[in-house]
Write an enzyme that holds these catalytic residues in place. Structure first.
Site, PDB file in Angstrom:
ATOM      1  N   ASN A 137     -49.157-131.961  41.061  1.00 51.00           N
ATOM      2  CA  ASN A 137     -49.052-131.283  39.773  1.00 51.00           C
ATOM      3  C   ASN A 137     -50.065-130.151  39.710  1.00 51.00           C
ATOM      4  O   ASN A 137     -51.197-130.297  40.194  1.00 51.00           O
ATOM      5  CB  ASN A 137     -49.295-132.278  38.627  1.00 51.00           C
ATOM      6  CG  ASN A 137     -48.261-133.399  38.614  1.00 51.00           C
ATOM      7  OD1 ASN A 137     -47.099-133.181  38.913  1.00 51.00           O
ATOM      8  ND2 ASN A 137     -48.706-134.601  38.294  1.00 51.00           N
TER       9      ASN A 137
ATOM     10  N   HIS B 130     -54.882-133.252  44.210  1.00 56.90           N
ATOM     11  CA  HIS B 130     -54.480-134.564  44.718  1.00 56.90           C
ATOM     12  C   HIS B 130     -52.975-134.618  44.855  1.00 56.90           C
ATOM     13  O   HIS B 130     -52.246-133.918  44.165  1.00 56.90           O
ATOM     14  CB  HIS B 130     -54.963-135.687  43.790  1.00 56.90           C
ATOM     15  CG  HIS B 130     -54.540-135.509  42.361  1.00 56.90           C
ATOM     16  ND1 HIS B 130     -55.203-134.662  41.490  1.00 56.90           N
ATOM     17  CD2 HIS B 130     -53.514-136.037  41.662  1.00 56.90           C
ATOM     18  CE1 HIS B 130     -54.599-134.698  40.306  1.00 56.90           C
ATOM     19  NE2 HIS B 130     -53.565-135.517  40.397  1.00 56.90           N
TER      20      HIS B 130
HETATM   21  P1  5GP Z   1     -52.319-135.722  37.535  1.00 59.35           P
HETATM   22  O1  5GP Z   1     -51.545-135.869  36.261  1.00 59.35           O
HETATM   23  O2  5GP Z   1     -53.613-134.978  37.356  1.00 59.35           O
HETATM   24  O3  5GP Z   1     -51.479-135.204  38.683  1.00 59.35           O
HETATM   25  O4  5GP Z   1     -52.657-137.195  37.994  1.00 59.35           O
HETATM   26  C1  5GP Z   1     -53.838-137.849  37.671  1.00 59.35           C
HETATM   27  C2  5GP Z   1     -53.607-139.309  37.931  1.00 59.35           C
HETATM   28  O5  5GP Z   1     -54.875-139.928  37.971  1.00 59.35           O
HETATM   29  C3  5GP Z   1     -52.796-140.017  36.857  1.00 59.35           C
HETATM   30  O6  5GP Z   1     -51.619-140.575  37.432  1.00 59.35           O
HETATM   31  C4  5GP Z   1     -53.739-141.091  36.319  1.00 59.35           C
HETATM   32  O7  5GP Z   1     -53.098-142.319  36.077  1.00 59.35           O
HETATM   33  C5  5GP Z   1     -54.757-141.221  37.438  1.00 59.35           C
HETATM   34  N1  5GP Z   1     -56.086-141.594  36.973  1.00 59.35           N
HETATM   35  C6  5GP Z   1     -56.748-141.102  35.891  1.00 59.35           C
HETATM   36  N2  5GP Z   1     -57.969-141.657  35.780  1.00 59.35           N
HETATM   37  C7  5GP Z   1     -58.083-142.515  36.838  1.00 59.35           C
HETATM   38  C8  5GP Z   1     -59.134-143.384  37.272  1.00 59.35           C
HETATM   39  O8  5GP Z   1     -60.204-143.489  36.684  1.00 59.35           O
HETATM   40  N3  5GP Z   1     -58.900-144.115  38.399  1.00 59.35           N
HETATM   41  C9  5GP Z   1     -57.727-144.026  39.083  1.00 59.35           C
HETATM   42  N4  5GP Z   1     -57.587-144.798  40.178  1.00 59.35           N
HETATM   43  N5  5GP Z   1     -56.717-143.213  38.708  1.00 59.35           N
HETATM   44  C10 5GP Z   1     -56.902-142.461  37.597  1.00 59.35           C
END
Ligand code: 5GP
Ligand code: ZN
Length: 105
Positions: free
Chosen positions: A86, A99
């Site tokens: 994303n 990521h």
């Molecule tokens: P994005 O929306 O930025 O592509 O994805 C971020 C992801 O990080 C989300 O799917 C969310 O669930 C995950 N996430 C957010 N905070 C944490 C955390 O503290 N630990 C872990 N393992 N995942 C997290």
């Protein structure tokens, strides 16, 4: 250090780590949307794909190579899986550290 994923890399924030090498860390998403949902994270802090530079291409290529290796390890090559990156708030990015999501099942 403000970045959550940098804190996970530094082990000052807990995570369920499933793979780690010199360049990449992989851990389970805290809010999984499928039976397998992990995040492949370069240890180097790059905020978004918009901040990627030429010297990052080998590192980011390793995300794909690692995803492929984990998929084989977890026997999901046949059933398939989704790799998602994303970019920006409008693109669904919440954490500003590049990521790749690996989602399957
Ligand atoms: P994005 O929306 O930025 O592509 O994805 C971020 C992801 O990080 C989300 O799917 C969310 O669930 C995950 N996430 C957010 N905070 C944490 C955390 O503290 N630990 C872990 N393992 N995942 C997290
Ligand atoms: Zn970071």
């Amino acid at each position: 250090m403000a970045c959550l994923f940098c804190q996970i890399v530094a082990k000052t924030q807990a995570a369920d780590i499933v793979h780690e090498d010199d360049d990449i860390i992989v851990f389970k998403d805290i809010n999984p949307r499928a039976p397998i949902h992990v995040l492949l994270v370069p240890k180097l802090h790059i905020a978004t794909v918009n901040d990627v530079e030429d010297q990052h291409t080998l590192l980011l290529g390793k995300l794909f190579a690692t995803a492929k290796r984990l998929a084989a390890q977890w026997s999901i090559v046949e059933q398939g899986y989704r790799l998602t990156v994303n970019v920006g708030r409008g693109g669904g990015q919440i954490i500003d550290h590049v990521h790749m999501h690996l989602v399957s099942g």
